[in-house]
Design a protein around this motif. Sequence first.
Motif, PDB file in Angstrom:
ATOM      1  N   ARG A 245      30.017  33.157  28.473  1.00  0.00           N
ATOM      2  CA  ARG A 245      30.490  32.737  27.138  1.00  0.00           C
ATOM      3  C   ARG A 245      31.628  33.578  26.596  1.00  0.00           C
ATOM      4  O   ARG A 245      32.171  33.268  25.546  1.00  0.00           O
ATOM      5  CB  ARG A 245      29.322  32.791  26.140  1.00  0.00           C
ATOM      6  CG  ARG A 245      28.338  31.706  26.427  1.00  0.00           C
ATOM      7  CD  ARG A 245      27.200  31.630  25.425  1.00  0.00           C
ATOM      8  NE  ARG A 245      26.104  30.955  26.088  1.00  0.00           N
ATOM      9  CZ  ARG A 245      24.966  31.512  26.416  1.00  0.00           C
ATOM     10  NH1 ARG A 245      24.706  32.756  26.071  1.00  0.00           N
ATOM     11  NH2 ARG A 245      24.050  30.833  27.054  1.00  0.00           N
ATOM     12  N   HIS A 246      31.971  34.663  27.274  1.00  0.00           N
ATOM     13  CA  HIS A 246      32.947  35.586  26.675  1.00  0.00           C
ATOM     14  C   HIS A 246      34.205  35.739  27.515  1.00  0.00           C
ATOM     15  O   HIS A 246      34.873  36.773  27.455  1.00  0.00           O
ATOM     16  CB  HIS A 246      32.277  36.942  26.435  1.00  0.00           C
ATOM     17  CG  HIS A 246      30.962  36.798  25.758  1.00  0.00           C
ATOM     18  ND1 HIS A 246      30.853  36.260  24.491  1.00  0.00           N
ATOM     19  CD2 HIS A 246      29.701  37.043  26.179  1.00  0.00           C
ATOM     20  CE1 HIS A 246      29.572  36.207  24.160  1.00  0.00           C
ATOM     21  NE2 HIS A 246      28.850  36.666  25.166  1.00  0.00           N
ATOM     22  N   ALA A 247      34.525  34.701  28.279  1.00  0.00           N
ATOM     23  CA  ALA A 247      35.651  34.789  29.218  1.00  0.00           C
ATOM     24  C   ALA A 247      36.966  35.163  28.523  1.00  0.00           C
ATOM     25  O   ALA A 247      37.788  35.877  29.090  1.00  0.00           O
ATOM     26  CB  ALA A 247      35.803  33.477  29.975  1.00  0.00           C
ATOM     27  N   ASP A 248      37.144  34.719  27.294  1.00  0.00           N
ATOM     28  CA  ASP A 248      38.398  35.002  26.579  1.00  0.00           C
ATOM     29  C   ASP A 248      38.659  36.495  26.418  1.00  0.00           C
ATOM     30  O   ASP A 248      39.806  36.921  26.309  1.00  0.00           O
ATOM     31  CB  ASP A 248      38.350  34.409  25.160  1.00  0.00           C
ATOM     32  CG  ASP A 248      38.557  32.915  25.189  1.00  0.00           C
ATOM     33  OD1 ASP A 248      39.038  32.410  26.215  1.00  0.00           O
ATOM     34  OD2 ASP A 248      38.222  32.259  24.174  1.00  0.00           O
ATOM     35  N   MET A 283      33.743  35.862  37.916  1.00  0.00           N
ATOM     36  CA  MET A 283      33.756  36.234  36.491  1.00  0.00           C
ATOM     37  C   MET A 283      34.541  37.529  36.246  1.00  0.00           C
ATOM     38  O   MET A 283      34.490  38.086  35.148  1.00  0.00           O
ATOM     39  CB  MET A 283      32.333  36.392  35.957  1.00  0.00           C
ATOM     40  CG  MET A 283      31.554  35.076  35.873  1.00  0.00           C
ATOM     41  SD  MET A 283      30.043  35.166  34.882  1.00  0.00           S
ATOM     42  CE  MET A 283      29.047  36.312  35.816  1.00  0.00           C
ATOM     43  N   ALA A 284      35.229  38.019  37.276  1.00  0.00           N
ATOM     44  CA  ALA A 284      36.000  39.267  37.141  1.00  0.00           C
ATOM     45  C   ALA A 284      35.124  40.380  36.570  1.00  0.00           C
ATOM     46  O   ALA A 284      35.546  41.166  35.707  1.00  0.00           O
ATOM     47  CB  ALA A 284      37.246  39.058  36.277  1.00  0.00           C
ATOM     48  N   ALA A 285      33.895  40.457  37.073  1.00  0.00           N
ATOM     49  CA  ALA A 285      32.956  41.481  36.608  1.00  0.00           C
ATOM     50  C   ALA A 285      33.148  42.762  37.417  1.00  0.00           C
ATOM     51  O   ALA A 285      33.528  42.701  38.588  1.00  0.00           O
ATOM     52  CB  ALA A 285      31.525  40.983  36.781  1.00  0.00           C
ATOM     53  N   PRO A 286      32.863  43.918  36.827  1.00  0.00           N
ATOM     54  CA  PRO A 286      32.853  45.144  37.627  1.00  0.00           C
ATOM     55  C   PRO A 286      31.882  44.969  38.797  1.00  0.00           C
ATOM     56  O   PRO A 286      30.816  44.363  38.629  1.00  0.00           O
ATOM     57  CB  PRO A 286      32.331  46.195  36.639  1.00  0.00           C
ATOM     58  CG  PRO A 286      32.689  45.631  35.293  1.00  0.00           C
ATOM     59  CD  PRO A 286      32.558  44.146  35.420  1.00  0.00           C
ATOM     60  N   GLN A 314      39.343  41.205  42.445  1.00  0.00           N
ATOM     61  CA  GLN A 314      40.360  42.233  42.194  1.00  0.00           C
ATOM     62  C   GLN A 314      41.755  41.634  41.962  1.00  0.00           C
ATOM     63  O   GLN A 314      42.745  42.366  41.937  1.00  0.00           O
ATOM     64  CB  GLN A 314      40.414  43.201  43.379  1.00  0.00           C
ATOM     65  CG  GLN A 314      39.121  43.970  43.589  1.00  0.00           C
ATOM     66  CD  GLN A 314      38.919  45.053  42.533  1.00  0.00           C
ATOM     67  OE1 GLN A 314      39.644  46.024  42.504  1.00  0.00           O
ATOM     68  NE2 GLN A 314      37.951  44.850  41.641  1.00  0.00           N
ATOM     69  N   ASP A 315      41.837  40.338  41.804  1.00  0.00           N
ATOM     70  CA  ASP A 315      43.141  39.710  41.650  1.00  0.00           C
ATOM     71  C   ASP A 315      43.874  40.244  40.405  1.00  0.00           C
ATOM     72  O   ASP A 315      43.284  40.324  39.326  1.00  0.00           O
ATOM     73  CB  ASP A 315      42.966  38.189  41.534  1.00  0.00           C
ATOM     74  CG  ASP A 315      44.299  37.500  41.505  1.00  0.00           C
ATOM     75  OD1 ASP A 315      44.929  37.393  42.573  1.00  0.00           O
ATOM     76  OD2 ASP A 315      44.752  37.112  40.400  1.00  0.00           O
ATOM     77  N   PRO A 316      45.169  40.579  40.548  1.00  0.00           N
ATOM     78  CA  PRO A 316      45.873  41.217  39.426  1.00  0.00           C
ATOM     79  C   PRO A 316      46.084  40.335  38.196  1.00  0.00           C
ATOM     80  O   PRO A 316      46.337  40.850  37.109  1.00  0.00           O
ATOM     81  CB  PRO A 316      47.228  41.610  40.041  1.00  0.00           C
ATOM     82  CG  PRO A 316      47.360  40.841  41.302  1.00  0.00           C
ATOM     83  CD  PRO A 316      45.969  40.545  41.780  1.00  0.00           C
ATOM     84  N   LEU A 317      45.977  39.020  38.340  1.00  0.00           N
ATOM     85  CA  LEU A 317      46.106  38.175  37.137  1.00  0.00           C
ATOM     86  C   LEU A 317      44.987  38.492  36.149  1.00  0.00           C
ATOM     87  O   LEU A 317      45.167  38.407  34.929  1.00  0.00           O
ATOM     88  CB  LEU A 317      46.081  36.695  37.548  1.00  0.00           C
ATOM     89  CG  LEU A 317      46.568  35.679  36.522  1.00  0.00           C
ATOM     90  CD1 LEU A 317      48.012  35.960  36.112  1.00  0.00           C
ATOM     91  CD2 LEU A 317      46.430  34.256  37.073  1.00  0.00           C
ATOM     92  N   GLY A 318      43.808  38.844  36.668  1.00  0.00           N
ATOM     93  CA  GLY A 318      42.728  39.340  35.812  1.00  0.00           C
ATOM     94  C   GLY A 318      42.111  38.310  34.888  1.00  0.00           C
ATOM     95  O   GLY A 318      41.710  38.620  33.766  1.00  0.00           O
ATOM     96  N   VAL A 319      42.013  37.077  35.349  1.00  0.00           N
ATOM     97  CA  VAL A 319      41.397  36.033  34.525  1.00  0.00           C
ATOM     98  C   VAL A 319      39.913  35.920  34.877  1.00  0.00           C
ATOM     99  O   VAL A 319      39.558  35.912  36.058  1.00  0.00           O
ATOM    100  CB  VAL A 319      42.095  34.674  34.760  1.00  0.00           C
ATOM    101  CG1 VAL A 319      41.356  33.538  34.057  1.00  0.00           C
ATOM    102  CG2 VAL A 319      43.537  34.735  34.284  1.00  0.00           C
ATOM    103  N   GLN A 320      39.056  35.863  33.872  1.00  0.00           N
ATOM    104  CA  GLN A 320      37.632  35.602  34.123  1.00  0.00           C
ATOM    105  C   GLN A 320      37.451  34.106  34.338  1.00  0.00           C
ATOM    106  O   GLN A 320      37.791  33.298  33.467  1.00  0.00           O
ATOM    107  CB  GLN A 320      36.779  36.081  32.949  1.00  0.00           C
ATOM    108  CG  GLN A 320      35.299  35.753  33.141  1.00  0.00           C
ATOM    109  CD  GLN A 320      34.383  36.415  32.118  1.00  0.00           C
ATOM    110  OE1 GLN A 320      34.683  37.463  31.577  1.00  0.00           O
ATOM    111  NE2 GLN A 320      33.240  35.788  31.857  1.00  0.00           N
ATOM    112  N   GLY A 321      36.953  33.725  35.513  1.00  0.00           N
ATOM    113  CA  GLY A 321      36.754  32.312  35.826  1.00  0.00           C
ATOM    114  C   GLY A 321      35.745  31.649  34.900  1.00  0.00           C
ATOM    115  O   GLY A 321      34.944  32.314  34.252  1.00  0.00           O
TER     116      GLY A 321
END
Length: 414
Positions: A245-248, A283-286, A314-321
Amino acid sequence: MMTSKISRMTWVAAFAALLALAILTACGPGKTTKEPPAAPTAAEAAAPVLAPVPPMGFNTWNKFGCNVDEKLIRGTADALVETGMLDAGYRYLVIDDCWQVSRGTDGRIVADPERFPSGMKALADYVHAKGLLFGVYSDIGPKTCAGRPGAAGFFDIDAATYADWGVDYIKVDWCHCDDLDAPSEYARFRDALRRTGRPIVLSICEWGRNDPWTWAKGVGQLWRTTADIGDDWESLVWIIGANSRHADAAGPGGWNDPDMLEVGNGGMTFDEYKTHFSLWAIMAAPLMAGNDLRAMTDETKKILLNKDVIAVNQDPLGVQGRVVIERGYGGQVWMKPLADGSKVVAFVNYTERELAQYVRWSQIGIPSGPARVRDLWAHEDKGVHADTGKHYDERFEVKVPAHGVVMVRIWPGQ
Ligand code: GLA
């Protein structure tokens, strides 16, 4: 002369009284400081971003709880190198709760002398010599969640101690802090870290209780969004829903943290752990491994060392899917755009039986026409085109095992 001496003494006394009051009331009930986090100065704005991509490493808590000692940490450091985990990106070796036992008369925190007889500085040196980074754990309150000394009243002295030891990462918990204002407390902790001059990643761990996705970016580099993970499927499903819910809020420099990995701890099936790892990646999570790295099965290695999936995280765009398709019958399709223009798609099956799922190019922002597809778990390239005959209407179809995932990367126009 006399007047200035008296006024100096008055100031000193007033300052001492204020300091004592601050120490006494820190984390005491009823304290409700509401200072907003300070805006960054020009120097801070120009400083290197500490976590341009989600941090990766290992943390002791999920597998070892309070059973931590220097033998475990040295053995884990060796294993991070020998298994290829460091090469795959796992750099932070973090000791969670229970390493600390008391404070000295000088106020400095004391590590358990029986479990860490060589001291924390020597341990940090060992970890650094392996090419790794070193992390510890504390708590904003007077005690940690396991009842060890917390940081309340000692933020500066602790930050200085950690900097002396060579700490690169600190996870800061929120036990015994219910009446405090989380944004200002964590900002005070961040400021104490900054005053040391050493770059130290701040992992905020208040379990999403104070909506950290609205304030934590710029305070810490990662913030927990949920209560503690468990090594079971129900916990996983619940955490995925809450964190999604917090991808933004996520992006280079600051990440939603749905808690550390359980992969390899034995409570889930191979397919369930693959789903766990895939969704943390998308989700670009740690990615903080939480298993015993000194004794990993081949299945566990296949998951934690999957470089195709790690590259998604680790993609540099850094977007949470995000979820792009919610199927009414227990399937989900997730999508994360990557910096090279490709899209990663994860088909998730929450049901107890195999599920056929598909996605159309138009549903994931891929222009009409050919697109190259790679399966990130099978490690196979699958040329997919609207005209192959096998796939129609520019869609890609898969069979997803129970509680499992199929994850693909799609390059448009190739
Ligand atoms: C809390 C945190 C956990 C762990 C324990 C240690 O529960 O959320 O991740 O750090 O404390 O006591």
